[in-house]
Design a protein around this motif. Structure first.
Motif, PDB file in Angstrom:
ATOM      1  N   MET A 331      -1.780  22.636  -1.033  1.00 38.29           N
ATOM      2  CA  MET A 331      -1.621  23.902  -0.330  1.00 38.29           C
ATOM      3  C   MET A 331      -1.055  23.706   1.070  1.00 38.29           C
ATOM      4  SD  MET A 331      -5.017  25.849  -1.793  1.00 38.29           S
ATOM      5  CE  MET A 331      -4.726  27.424  -0.997  1.00 38.29           C
ATOM      6  N   VAL A 332      -1.339  22.562   1.684  1.00 33.09           N
ATOM      7  CA  VAL A 332      -0.723  22.249   2.978  1.00 33.09           C
ATOM      8  C   VAL A 332       0.767  21.980   2.798  1.00 33.09           C
ATOM      9  CG1 VAL A 332      -0.637  20.581   4.869  1.00 33.09           C
ATOM     10  CG2 VAL A 332      -2.840  21.390   4.033  1.00 33.09           C
ATOM     11  N   LEU A 333       1.120  21.233   1.764  1.00 27.62           N
ATOM     12  CA  LEU A 333       2.523  20.874   1.542  1.00 27.62           C
ATOM     13  C   LEU A 333       3.349  22.064   1.061  1.00 27.62           C
ATOM     14  CD1 LEU A 333       2.057  17.388  -0.181  1.00 27.62           C
ATOM     15  CD2 LEU A 333       2.650  17.862   2.201  1.00 27.62           C
ATOM     16  N   ALA A 334       2.692  23.103   0.536  1.00 30.64           N
ATOM     17  CA  ALA A 334       3.417  24.276   0.032  1.00 30.64           C
ATOM     18  C   ALA A 334       4.256  24.935   1.115  1.00 30.64           C
ATOM     19  CB  ALA A 334       2.432  25.290  -0.549  1.00 30.64           C
ATOM     20  N   THR A 335       3.852  24.814   2.370  1.00 28.25           N
ATOM     21  CA  THR A 335       4.585  25.439   3.473  1.00 28.25           C
ATOM     22  C   THR A 335       5.809  24.627   3.893  1.00 28.25           C
ATOM     23  OG1 THR A 335       3.282  24.298   5.178  1.00 28.25           O
ATOM     24  CG2 THR A 335       2.418  26.391   4.351  1.00 28.25           C
ATOM     25  N   ARG A 336       5.994  23.445   3.287  1.00 29.58           N
ATOM     26  CA  ARG A 336       7.034  22.516   3.737  1.00 29.58           C
ATOM     27  C   ARG A 336       6.996  22.389   5.270  1.00 29.58           C
ATOM     28  NH1 ARG A 336      10.501  20.839  -0.217  1.00 29.58           N
ATOM     29  NH2 ARG A 336      10.783  22.192  -2.031  1.00 29.58           N
ATOM     30  N   PRO A 337       5.875  21.905   5.798  1.00 28.87           N
ATOM     31  CA  PRO A 337       5.714  21.887   7.254  1.00 28.87           C
ATOM     32  C   PRO A 337       6.670  20.922   7.942  1.00 28.87           C
ATOM     33  CG  PRO A 337       3.941  20.669   6.210  1.00 28.87           C
ATOM     34  CD  PRO A 337       4.697  21.336   5.103  1.00 28.87           C
ATOM     35  N   HIS A 338       7.084  21.298   9.146  1.00 29.12           N
ATOM     36  CA  HIS A 338       7.844  20.387  10.001  1.00 29.12           C
ATOM     37  C   HIS A 338       6.900  19.420  10.708  1.00 29.12           C
ATOM     38  CE1 HIS A 338      10.398  24.131   9.935  1.00 29.12           C
ATOM     39  NE2 HIS A 338      11.228  23.231   9.474  1.00 29.12           N
ATOM     40  N   VAL A 339       5.644  19.854  10.890  1.00 26.79           N
ATOM     41  CA  VAL A 339       4.617  19.032  11.531  1.00 26.79           C
ATOM     42  C   VAL A 339       3.421  18.972  10.592  1.00 26.79           C
ATOM     43  CG1 VAL A 339       3.103  18.742  13.520  1.00 26.79           C
ATOM     44  CG2 VAL A 339       5.389  19.723  13.832  1.00 26.79           C
ATOM     45  N   LEU A 340       3.009  17.774  10.223  1.00 29.72           N
ATOM     46  CA  LEU A 340       1.921  17.565   9.271  1.00 29.72           C
ATOM     47  C   LEU A 340       0.747  16.918  10.005  1.00 29.72           C
ATOM     48  CD1 LEU A 340       1.222  17.818   6.256  1.00 29.72           C
ATOM     49  CD2 LEU A 340       2.234  15.556   5.900  1.00 29.72           C
ATOM     50  N   LEU A 341      -0.371  17.635  10.064  1.00 28.95           N
ATOM     51  CA  LEU A 341      -1.577  17.171  10.747  1.00 28.95           C
ATOM     52  C   LEU A 341      -2.621  16.828   9.692  1.00 28.95           C
ATOM     53  CD1 LEU A 341      -1.744  20.026  13.427  1.00 28.95           C
ATOM     54  CD2 LEU A 341      -0.552  17.819  13.617  1.00 28.95           C
ATOM     55  N   LEU A 342      -3.065  15.589   9.657  1.00 29.83           N
ATOM     56  CA  LEU A 342      -3.958  15.115   8.599  1.00 29.83           C
ATOM     57  C   LEU A 342      -5.253  14.590   9.197  1.00 29.83           C
ATOM     58  CD1 LEU A 342      -1.288  13.152   6.523  1.00 29.83           C
ATOM     59  CD2 LEU A 342      -2.107  15.491   6.144  1.00 29.83           C
ATOM     60  N   ASP A 343      -6.374  15.208   8.811  1.00 35.15           N
ATOM     61  CA  ASP A 343      -7.690  14.827   9.310  1.00 35.15           C
ATOM     62  C   ASP A 343      -8.449  14.113   8.190  1.00 35.15           C
ATOM     63  OD1 ASP A 343     -10.016  14.561  10.718  1.00 35.15           O
ATOM     64  OD2 ASP A 343     -10.301  16.698  11.105  1.00 35.15           O
ATOM     65  N   GLU A 344      -8.613  12.803   8.336  1.00 33.83           N
ATOM     66  CA  GLU A 344      -9.258  11.969   7.317  1.00 33.83           C
ATOM     67  C   GLU A 344      -8.668  12.241   5.930  1.00 33.83           C
ATOM     68  OE1 GLU A 344     -11.068   9.545   8.006  1.00 33.83           O
ATOM     69  OE2 GLU A 344     -11.839   9.955  10.010  1.00 33.83           O
ATOM     70  N   PRO A 345      -7.366  12.029   5.759  1.00 36.71           N
ATOM     71  CA  PRO A 345      -6.705  12.414   4.499  1.00 36.71           C
ATOM     72  C   PRO A 345      -7.139  11.603   3.288  1.00 36.71           C
ATOM     73  CG  PRO A 345      -5.215  11.123   5.865  1.00 36.71           C
ATOM     74  CD  PRO A 345      -6.426  11.409   6.710  1.00 36.71           C
ATOM     75  N   THR A 346      -7.760  10.433   3.495  1.00 34.28           N
ATOM     76  CA  THR A 346      -8.128   9.608   2.342  1.00 34.28           C
ATOM     77  C   THR A 346      -9.490   9.972   1.764  1.00 34.28           C
ATOM     78  OG1 THR A 346      -9.132   7.876   3.727  1.00 34.28           O
ATOM     79  CG2 THR A 346      -6.783   7.696   3.271  1.00 34.28           C
ATOM     80  N   ASN A 347     -10.218  10.893   2.394  1.00 29.92           N
ATOM     81  CA  ASN A 347     -11.533  11.281   1.887  1.00 29.92           C
ATOM     82  C   ASN A 347     -11.442  11.727   0.430  1.00 29.92           C
ATOM     83  OD1 ASN A 347     -12.716  10.791   4.339  1.00 29.92           O
ATOM     84  ND2 ASN A 347     -13.196  12.920   4.816  1.00 29.92           N
ATOM     85  N   HIS A 348     -12.241  11.081  -0.425  1.00 32.97           N
ATOM     86  CA  HIS A 348     -12.417  11.462  -1.834  1.00 32.97           C
ATOM     87  C   HIS A 348     -11.206  11.156  -2.724  1.00 32.97           C
ATOM     88  CE1 HIS A 348     -15.974  13.449  -0.374  1.00 32.97           C
ATOM     89  NE2 HIS A 348     -15.266  14.305   0.346  1.00 32.97           N
ATOM     90  N   LEU A 349     -10.133  10.609  -2.177  1.00 32.70           N
ATOM     91  CA  LEU A 349      -8.944  10.343  -2.991  1.00 32.70           C
ATOM     92  C   LEU A 349      -9.022   8.954  -3.624  1.00 32.70           C
ATOM     93  CD1 LEU A 349      -6.012  11.764  -0.825  1.00 32.70           C
ATOM     94  CD2 LEU A 349      -7.334  12.904  -2.616  1.00 32.70           C
ATOM     95  N   SER A 350      -8.385   8.813  -4.783  1.00 27.91           N
ATOM     96  CA  SER A 350      -8.349   7.527  -5.471  1.00 27.91           C
ATOM     97  C   SER A 350      -7.491   6.533  -4.702  1.00 27.91           C
ATOM     98  CB  SER A 350      -7.783   7.698  -6.884  1.00 27.91           C
ATOM     99  OG  SER A 350      -6.412   8.052  -6.817  1.00 27.91           O
ATOM    100  N   ILE A 351      -7.723   5.250  -4.947  1.00 30.41           N
ATOM    101  CA  ILE A 351      -6.964   4.199  -4.281  1.00 30.41           C
ATOM    102  C   ILE A 351      -5.473   4.359  -4.557  1.00 30.41           C
ATOM    103  CG2 ILE A 351      -6.467   1.724  -4.339  1.00 30.41           C
ATOM    104  CD1 ILE A 351      -9.404   1.194  -4.592  1.00 30.41           C
ATOM    105  N   THR A 352      -5.123   4.642  -5.801  1.00 40.19           N
ATOM    106  CA  THR A 352      -3.707   4.771  -6.167  1.00 40.19           C
ATOM    107  C   THR A 352      -3.035   5.891  -5.389  1.00 40.19           C
ATOM    108  OG1 THR A 352      -4.164   3.950  -8.399  1.00 40.19           O
ATOM    109  CG2 THR A 352      -2.105   5.139  -8.066  1.00 40.19           C
ATOM    110  N   LEU A 353      -3.681   7.053  -5.329  1.00 44.08           N
ATOM    111  CA  LEU A 353      -3.089   8.182  -4.611  1.00 44.08           C
ATOM    112  C   LEU A 353      -3.000   7.891  -3.117  1.00 44.08           C
ATOM    113  CD1 LEU A 353      -1.941  10.976  -4.391  1.00 44.08           C
ATOM    114  CD2 LEU A 353      -4.256  11.921  -4.510  1.00 44.08           C
ATOM    115  N   VAL A 354      -4.011   7.230  -2.557  1.00 48.40           N
ATOM    116  CA  VAL A 354      -3.970   6.899  -1.124  1.00 48.40           C
ATOM    117  C   VAL A 354      -2.787   5.983  -0.824  1.00 48.40           C
ATOM    118  CG1 VAL A 354      -5.156   5.664   0.727  1.00 48.40           C
ATOM    119  CG2 VAL A 354      -6.427   7.256  -0.704  1.00 48.40           C
ATOM    120  N   ASP A 355      -2.553   5.004  -1.672  1.00 48.43           N
ATOM    121  CA  ASP A 355      -1.400   4.111  -1.479  1.00 48.43           C
ATOM    122  C   ASP A 355      -0.090   4.896  -1.543  1.00 48.43           C
ATOM    123  OD1 ASP A 355      -2.843   1.792  -1.106  1.00 48.43           O
ATOM    124  OD2 ASP A 355      -2.817   1.224  -3.214  1.00 48.43           O
ATOM    125  N   GLU A 356       0.014   5.802  -2.521  1.00 45.37           N
ATOM    126  CA  GLU A 356       1.239   6.600  -2.663  1.00 45.37           C
ATOM    127  C   GLU A 356       1.430   7.534  -1.471  1.00 45.37           C
ATOM    128  OE1 GLU A 356       0.944   6.681  -7.583  1.00 45.37           O
ATOM    129  OE2 GLU A 356       0.465   8.461  -6.407  1.00 45.37           O
TER     130      GLU A 356
END
Length: 397
Positions: A331-356
Motif C-alpha cells: 500500500m505504501v508502494l501503490a503511490t509510487r512515492p518519490h520519497v520512501l520512509l521505512l520504519d523497521e521494514p524487516t519486522n515480521h518479513l522472511s529472510i528471502t523477502l528482506v534480502d530482495e
C-alpha cells in the motif's frame, strides 16, 4: 546483569530472557537447541549471545530470522522454504553460502519450469496443426480423386492421435517458482521539480516528549539516509514528521510541490475483515479520487510479487503478521512515492523477502530514509549517510 539479588518478577522481558540464556549457556550441554534466541535482546545482549555461540564447544541448532546471527554463527543452513521437489535444502558455507545456493536453486527452478511450459506449448501447437491438416485433408483441391482423399485420411488421423498422446503424457511436473519481490519504478518521474533543489527539507525540527533534540536535514533526488538511535530517541516520530503526518512542535518542514511521500510505519494497523484484494483496490481508488496517483500509474498488486492468487482472496485479519506486513508495504508502494520512509521494514518479513527488499532499496531512484535495529540491514547500508538521534536518557530534556 550484575545484581543477582533482583527478583525475576522485577526484571524486564529482555532481562529475564538474558537470565534464561545465561543458565542455558552456562550448563555446557553437548547440544544447544535455540528457537529465535535473539528475541527481546538489546545490543549488548546480542553481542554476548553471538560471542558465546562462537566460542562454545557444544553443537548448536538454532531457528532464527536474525541474519546477523546466522552470518556470525551458522556454518550450515537447513532451508525449509518451498523447493522444486518439496524437500528441505541444506546449504554449506554459512549464511553467504545459503544466499548463493538459494539464488542458484531459484534460477534452476525458473529455467526448468519455463522449459516444461515451452515444451507443453509446442506440443499443443503441433496438435492444433495436425487437427487443421485433418480438416483440410477431407477437403482436397478441386480435381483430387476420392481415392487420394481416402488414403490420406488414416495418416492424418494417426498424426493427430500421436500428438494428442504426446501432449497428454507431457505433464508439467515442475511447480511454479515461489514469489519474488519486484520493486516498481519509483522516483524517476519528477516533471516540474528542480532536481537541484531538495525534495524534503527539515530545519530544527522537534516533537515535544518524543524528539527532543532539534534535527535539520536536506534530501535531494536519490538521497539515502539511515536513522539510528536507541529506543525512545524519536526515530518513528521523525519519520512521521518527514511524511507530513505529524506536526513538529518547533522548527520547519518543507516538502517540494508534487513530491509524493510514502511511509511504512513500524507496526501494522488493526486488520480489517475485508479481503486483501478489496483492501488494496479501495486504497488505490482513494489515491485516485484524491488526485495523488492517476489510475494508469497505480501499481498492480500482482506485479509486486508479494502475494499468491490464493492470498489475495484471504481476509486481512486471517493473515499472518508477515503477510499483513507485506500488505502494508504494497500500500505504501501503490503511490509510487518519490520519497520512501521505512520504519523497521524487516519486522515480521522472511529472510528471502528482506534480502530482495534490501537489494531493491539500493537500486531504486526514490529517496530512501530508513530506521532499523536490524543488524544485518545496518551492515548492508553501512555506506549510507547516517543520522544519529540521541535518546532522552542520553541528553536533551
Amino acid at each position: 546483569m550484575t545484581d543477582r539479588s533482583r527478583l525475576l518478577a522485577e526484571m524486564s522481558v529482555g532481562q529475564r530472557y538474558r537470565v534464561r540464556l545465561a543458565a542455558l549457556l552456562g550448563a555446557e550441554h553437548d547440544f544447544l537447541l535455540l528457537d529465535e534466541p535473539t528475541n527481546h535482546l538489546d545490543a549488548s545482549g546480542l553481542e554476548y549471545l553471538t560471542e558465546r555461540l562462537q566460542q562454545t564447544r557444544s553443537g548448536v541448532v538454532l531457528v532464527s530470522h536474525d541474519r546477523a546471527l546466522l552470518t556470525d554463527v551458522a556454518t550450515s543452513i537447513l532451508d525449509l522454504d518451498p523447493s522444486v521437489d518439496g524437500r528441505p535444502r541444506l546449504y554449506g558455507g554459512g549464511y553467504a553460502g545459503y544466499r548463493k545456493g538459494r539464488v542458484a536453486e531459484y534460477e534452476r527452478w525458473v529455467a526448468e519450469y519455463a522449459r516444461q511450459q515451452a515444451e507443453h506449448a509446442r506440443l499443443a501447437v503441433d496438435l492444433e496443426a495436425a487437427q487443421d491438416r485433418l480438416v483440410t485433408g477431407w477437403r482436397p483441391d478441386k480435381g483430387t480423386g476420392k481415392h487420394q482423399r481416402a488414403t490420406r485420411a488414416p495418416a492424418l488421423v494417426q498424426s493427430v492421435h500421436r500428438r494428442q498422446e504426446a501432449l497428454d503424457e507431457h505433464a508439467v511436473t515442475t511447480p511454479p517458482p515461489p514469489l519474488r519481490f519486484s520493486m516498481p519504478a519509483l522516483g524517476a518521474e519528477l516533471d516540474g521539480i528542480d532536481r537541484d533543489e531538495p525534495l524534503i527539507r527539515a530545519e530544527d525540527v522537534t516533537v515535544s516528549g518524543r524528539l527532543t533534540t532539534p534535527v535539520s536535514l536536506s534530501l535531494g533526488a536519490r538521497a539515502r539516509l539511515a536513522v539510528t538511535g536507541p529506543n525512545g530517541a524519536g526515530k518513528s516520530s521523525f519519520l512521521a514528521v518527514l511524511a507530513g503526518e505529524l506536526t513538529p512542535t518547533s522548527g520547519d518542514l518543507d516538502i517540494a510541490e508534487l513530491v509524493r511521500v510514502g511511509r511504512l510505519a513500524q507496526e501494522s494497523p488493526a486488520p480489517p475483515a475485508a479481503r486483501v484484494r478489496e483492501v488494496y483496490e479501495r486504497h488505490v481508488g482513494a489515491l485516485e479520487s484524491a488526485g495523488i496517483v492517476p489510475r494508469e500509474e497505480a501499481v498492480a498488486l500482482e506485479d509486486l510479487g508479494l502475494f499468491t492468487e490464493h492470498d489475495l482472496g484471504q481476509r486481512v485479519r486471517d493473515l499472518s503478521m508477515g503477510q499483513q506486513r507485506r500488505l502494508d508495504l504494497a500500500m505504501v508502494l501503490a503511490t509510487r512515492p518519490h520519497v520512501l520512509l521505512l520504519d523497521e521494514p524487516t519486522n515480521h518479513l522472511s529472510i528471502t523477502l528482506v534480502d530482495e527488499l534490501t537489494d531493491a532499496l539500493g537500486a531504486t531512484d526514490a529517496v530512501v530514509v530508513l530506521a532499523t535495529h536490524d543488524r544485518q540491514l545496518r551492515r548492508d547500508i553501512a555506506d549510507w549517510p547516517h543520522l544519529a538521534l540521541i535518546g532522552r536518557h542520553e541528553g536533551g530534556a
